[in-house]
Design a protein around this motif. Structure first.
Motif, PDB file in Angstrom:
ATOM      1  N   UNK A 155      10.755 -68.324  44.323  1.00  0.00           N
ATOM      2  CA  UNK A 155      11.246 -68.985  43.972  1.00  0.00           C
ATOM      3  C   UNK A 155      12.927 -69.832  44.295  1.00  0.00           C
ATOM      4  N   UNK A 156      12.488 -71.195  44.398  1.00  0.00           N
ATOM      5  CA  UNK A 156      13.892 -72.416  44.856  1.00  0.00           C
ATOM      6  C   UNK A 156      13.872 -73.193  43.929  1.00  0.00           C
ATOM      7  N   UNK A 157      14.735 -73.396  43.524  1.00  0.00           N
ATOM      8  CA  UNK A 157      15.497 -74.640  42.845  1.00  0.00           C
ATOM      9  C   UNK A 157      14.624 -74.337  41.703  1.00  0.00           C
ATOM     10  N   UNK A 183      23.102 -62.269  26.831  1.00  0.00           N
ATOM     11  CA  UNK A 183      23.861 -63.627  26.762  1.00  0.00           C
ATOM     12  C   UNK A 183      23.616 -64.976  27.478  1.00  0.00           C
ATOM     13  N   UNK A 184      22.202 -63.859  28.916  1.00  0.00           N
ATOM     14  CA  UNK A 184      21.996 -64.972  30.025  1.00  0.00           C
ATOM     15  C   UNK A 184      20.068 -64.667  29.992  1.00  0.00           C
ATOM     16  N   UNK A 185      19.705 -64.872  29.055  1.00  0.00           N
ATOM     17  CA  UNK A 185      17.900 -64.795  29.297  1.00  0.00           C
ATOM     18  C   UNK A 185      17.618 -64.394  30.599  1.00  0.00           C
ATOM     19  N   UNK A 186      16.330 -63.462  30.782  1.00  0.00           N
ATOM     20  CA  UNK A 186      16.382 -63.210  31.976  1.00  0.00           C
ATOM     21  C   UNK A 186      15.861 -64.410  32.806  1.00  0.00           C
ATOM     22  N   UNK A 187      14.646 -64.936  32.617  1.00  0.00           N
ATOM     23  CA  UNK A 187      14.551 -66.065  32.947  1.00  0.00           C
ATOM     24  C   UNK A 187      15.331 -67.328  33.798  1.00  0.00           C
ATOM     25  N   UNK A 188      16.055 -67.319  32.737  1.00  0.00           N
ATOM     26  CA  UNK A 188      18.206 -68.123  33.194  1.00  0.00           C
ATOM     27  C   UNK A 188      18.098 -67.639  34.194  1.00  0.00           C
ATOM     28  N   UNK A 189      18.253 -66.445  34.648  1.00  0.00           N
ATOM     29  CA  UNK A 189      18.971 -66.038  35.285  1.00  0.00           C
ATOM     30  C   UNK A 189      18.136 -66.356  37.080  1.00  0.00           C
ATOM     31  N   UNK A 190      16.942 -66.529  36.758  1.00  0.00           N
ATOM     32  CA  UNK A 190      15.971 -66.464  38.164  1.00  0.00           C
ATOM     33  C   UNK A 190      16.323 -67.931  38.278  1.00  0.00           C
ATOM     34  N   UNK A 191      16.361 -68.490  36.928  1.00  0.00           N
ATOM     35  CA  UNK A 191      16.382 -70.216  37.652  1.00  0.00           C
ATOM     36  C   UNK A 191      17.897 -70.492  37.958  1.00  0.00           C
ATOM     37  N   UNK A 192      18.978 -69.829  37.348  1.00  0.00           N
ATOM     38  CA  UNK A 192      20.578 -69.582  38.111  1.00  0.00           C
ATOM     39  C   UNK A 192      20.406 -69.754  39.504  1.00  0.00           C
ATOM     40  N   UNK A 193      19.855 -67.960  39.970  1.00  0.00           N
ATOM     41  CA  UNK A 193      19.534 -68.411  41.706  1.00  0.00           C
ATOM     42  C   UNK A 193      19.157 -68.032  42.489  1.00  0.00           C
ATOM     43  N   UNK A 218      10.272 -52.950  50.802  1.00  0.00           N
ATOM     44  CA  UNK A 218      11.361 -53.072  51.077  1.00  0.00           C
ATOM     45  C   UNK A 218      11.779 -54.579  51.285  1.00  0.00           C
ATOM     46  N   UNK A 219      12.319 -54.991  49.803  1.00  0.00           N
ATOM     47  CA  UNK A 219      13.254 -56.401  49.576  1.00  0.00           C
ATOM     48  C   UNK A 219      13.629 -56.652  50.562  1.00  0.00           C
ATOM     49  N   UNK A 220      13.812 -57.799  50.394  1.00  0.00           N
ATOM     50  CA  UNK A 220      14.940 -59.459  51.204  1.00  0.00           C
ATOM     51  C   UNK A 220      16.275 -58.959  50.558  1.00  0.00           C
ATOM     52  N   UNK A 221      15.677 -58.850  49.495  1.00  0.00           N
ATOM     53  CA  UNK A 221      17.551 -58.352  48.544  1.00  0.00           C
ATOM     54  C   UNK A 221      17.584 -57.781  46.962  1.00  0.00           C
ATOM     55  N   UNK A 222      18.745 -56.864  46.903  1.00  0.00           N
ATOM     56  CA  UNK A 222      19.184 -56.659  45.459  1.00  0.00           C
ATOM     57  C   UNK A 222      20.074 -57.643  44.752  1.00  0.00           C
ATOM     58  N   UNK A 223      20.004 -58.118  43.963  1.00  0.00           N
ATOM     59  CA  UNK A 223      21.043 -58.631  43.492  1.00  0.00           C
ATOM     60  C   UNK A 223      21.229 -58.469  42.173  1.00  0.00           C
ATOM     61  N   UNK A 224      22.734 -58.119  41.800  1.00  0.00           N
ATOM     62  CA  UNK A 224      22.846 -57.551  40.262  1.00  0.00           C
ATOM     63  C   UNK A 224      23.978 -58.291  39.481  1.00  0.00           C
ATOM     64  N   UNK A 229      18.987 -71.803  42.781  1.00  0.00           N
ATOM     65  CA  UNK A 229      19.124 -73.102  42.611  1.00  0.00           C
ATOM     66  C   UNK A 229      19.796 -73.011  43.882  1.00  0.00           C
ATOM     67  N   UNK A 230      20.728 -72.036  44.430  1.00  0.00           N
ATOM     68  CA  UNK A 230      21.185 -72.014  45.517  1.00  0.00           C
ATOM     69  C   UNK A 230      20.450 -70.598  46.781  1.00  0.00           C
ATOM     70  N   UNK A 231      19.694 -70.138  46.456  1.00  0.00           N
ATOM     71  CA  UNK A 231      19.248 -68.565  47.133  1.00  0.00           C
ATOM     72  C   UNK A 231      17.922 -68.837  46.814  1.00  0.00           C
ATOM     73  N   UNK A 232      16.760 -68.918  47.917  1.00  0.00           N
ATOM     74  CA  UNK A 232      15.500 -68.726  47.294  1.00  0.00           C
ATOM     75  C   UNK A 232      15.513 -66.658  47.223  1.00  0.00           C
ATOM     76  N   UNK A 233      14.830 -66.604  46.293  1.00  0.00           N
ATOM     77  CA  UNK A 233      13.939 -65.648  45.733  1.00  0.00           C
ATOM     78  C   UNK A 233      13.085 -65.512  46.147  1.00  0.00           C
ATOM     79  N   UNK A 234      12.335 -64.232  46.844  1.00  0.00           N
ATOM     80  CA  UNK A 234      11.169 -63.998  47.278  1.00  0.00           C
ATOM     81  C   UNK A 234      10.226 -62.906  46.648  1.00  0.00           C
ATOM     82  N   UNK A 235       9.249 -62.914  47.541  1.00  0.00           N
ATOM     83  CA  UNK A 235       8.707 -61.734  46.905  1.00  0.00           C
ATOM     84  C   UNK A 235       9.030 -60.536  46.659  1.00  0.00           C
TER      85      UNK A 235
END
Length: 497
Positions: free
Chosen positions: A86-88, A167-177, A21-27, A179-185
């Motif tokens: 992932x945070x910043x 246009x936006x490589x996958x690693x770049x998406x993770x990095x971008x998100x 049960x993830x904390x969030x789903x981002x599209x 910066x403001x949103x902590x991505x959790x396992x």
């Protein structure tokens, strides 16, 4: 491994077999050039929306189309599953925070977009609207740029693209998100869909597969069956509502949606325009009260060639150091516009008549040519003028200049109403150019103006023949009196042959 839902997808999953049960789903909104071209708009930076965790579903489940809705659309995607907080994080380190990828179907109901006002909450967030699976591919063992996503509807393949084109490589998406949103396992990031997304209905079966062709690894096919919902929305809820714009977006095109096409510059119209001089078209427009449709001050780099097409537009604003830093670099409006050009497009650039800088060079002009565009019109300068002139695509400009864009301009916006050479140009206007200059023709006027112009040219050809025979121009040009009667009689006689 093949998975089964713990609960019915129609009720939402309490626990997804793959991701818990993830904390969030981002599209992500747009990422694949094929989809960007289909949508006719491009983004300089990634743009996202959230989907509820209860929208998750597993392989082999079903998804309900709400009663009263007609536009349930599938979107085959590659999903990233976050494995470490992932945070910043940097772009270089971002992929190490992804544990796996899998297949996803970003389902949505276009009938509810109006109620969402851009949030996509109800249109994309319904229970079962985010199937994932059936297997995970370990991120550490795959190339994120070497993946393929394919979709089938009732066994027929409808989507096929690779992550190497995004246009936006996958690693770049993770990095971008991050910066403001902590991505959790366990968090899930959907990375966009290619062209081919369309509408499905009850009993349709949608399958999505993500694989790595180089290694043969595959998630297997994620299978979802569409069913008709049984519980209508209560009266106090916003009801499904659609218009032709939503139908075209959901189906992928007006044609696919069964709608009448918008104005089309047909091959027949193009053939007629090839035969008619810009000066003749200008005269006919002026007879109809249109005297402000000439793009002044521009000259062709390919004398003797004809420019015909539909307008796409790009606007530059005057150079300002801070604005160029924020808007001039990276995948800016200029680059996005050239990348989104299509067959028959003419790019019209607003450069305010400023010729002290280049607004297009040989690389971008070549990109326009490869994309199938039929011309470029700018009231600014052109860099690499000789190289641009050697291309097949004609370019009308204010002349050559060696300076780069940032000296005088900031690329600002595209596909909006612009001013070029003193004329107002809207996306979709018909653009016609020759050695005399360039005209803008509103589509609604073209049929009438074109037929009259053809008749005018036939008349002037007849007049020229009489002048060549020695006739004086009085009464002949324009045709009046006996000359007019003679001309009409000859034309009538030709029509009976």
């Amino acid at each position: 491994m093949t998975t089964d839902a713990v609960r019915s997808p129609a009720d939402g999953l309490a626990h997804h077999p793959l991701v818990g049960r993830p904390g969030k789903v981002i599209a992500l909104h747009l990422n694949y050039p094929s989809r960007i071209a289909q949508r006719g708009r491009a983004l300089a930076r990634p743009s996202y929306f959230l989907k509820p965790v209860t929208s998750l579903a597993a392989d082999g489940g079903s998804v309900e189309r709400p009663p009263g809705a007609e536009l349930l659309a599938f979107e085959g995607e590659i999903a990233l599953v976050i494995g470490a907080t992932a945070r910043r994080v940097s772009r270089e380190d971002a992929w190490s925070h992804v544990s796996a990828v899998t297949a996803a179907n970003d389902l949505g109901v276009y009938d509810l977009r109006a109620a969402d006002k851009g949030s996509n909450l109800r249109s994309k967030g319904g229970d079962g609207f985010t199937p994932l699976g059936p297997e995970l591919l370990p991120a550490a063992e795959i190339d994120p740029a070497g993946l393929r996503v394919r979709t089938w509807v009732n066994g027929e393949q409808v989507q096929d693209d690779t992550s190497g084109t995004v246009v936006f490589p996958f690693a770049e998406l993770v990095s971008d998100l991050s910066q403001l949103i902590t991505l959790e396992p366990g968090d899930v990031v959907l990375t966009g869909t290619p062209a081919g997304s369309s509408v499905v209905g009850p009993d349709d079966v949608v399958e999505v597969e993500v694989d790595e062709p180089a290694s043969g690894r595959s998630t297997g096919r994620l299978r979802t069956t569409v069913v008709e919902g049984a519980e209508p929305l209560p009266e106090f809820s916003a009801q499904p509502a659609v218009d032709d714009h939503q139908r075209a977006e959901a189906w992928g095109s007006r044609e696919a949606a069964g709608l009448e096409p918008l104005f089309e510059l047909t091959d027949g119209m193009r053939a007629k325009l090839e035969k008619v001089a810009v000066a003749t078209l200008s005269a006919q427009l002026r007879k109809r009260g249109y005297d402000q449709l000439s793009i002044d001050g521009v000259r062709t780099n390919k004398p003797g060639s004809k420019l015909i097409g539909r307008a796409r537009t790009l606007r530059f604003v005057p150079a300002r150091e801070d604005l160029f830093r924020s808007h001039g670099g990276g995948y800016n409006a200029q680059k996005r516009t050239f990348d989104s050009l299509g067959p028959g497009d003419v790019l019209v650039v607003e450069a305010r008549g400023e010729r002290g800088s280049g607004t297009v060079g040989d690389i971008l002009a070549l990109r326009a040519q490869v994309r199938g565009a039929t011309g470029i019109v700018t009231d600014g300068g052109v860099r690499d003028h000789t190289a641009v002139a050697e291309l097949e695509i004609p370019t009308f400009s204010n002349g050559p200049h060696p300076a780069v864009l940032g000296r005088k301009h900031v690329p600002w916006d595209n596909d909006i109403t612009v001013a070029c050479g003193g004329a107002t140009v809207q996306p979709g206007d018909v653009i016609v150019g020759d050695d005399d200059g360039v005209l803008v023709i509103p589509p609604a006027l073209l049929g009438d103006v074109l037929d009259a112009a053809i008749e005018q040219e036939a008349e002037e050809e007849w007049i020229a023949a009489r002048v060549a025979e020695g006739a004086a121009v009085d009464g002949l040009y324009p045709l009046t009196g006996e000359w007019r009667r003679r001309y009409d009689a000859e034309r009538a006689q030709e029509g009976t042959r």
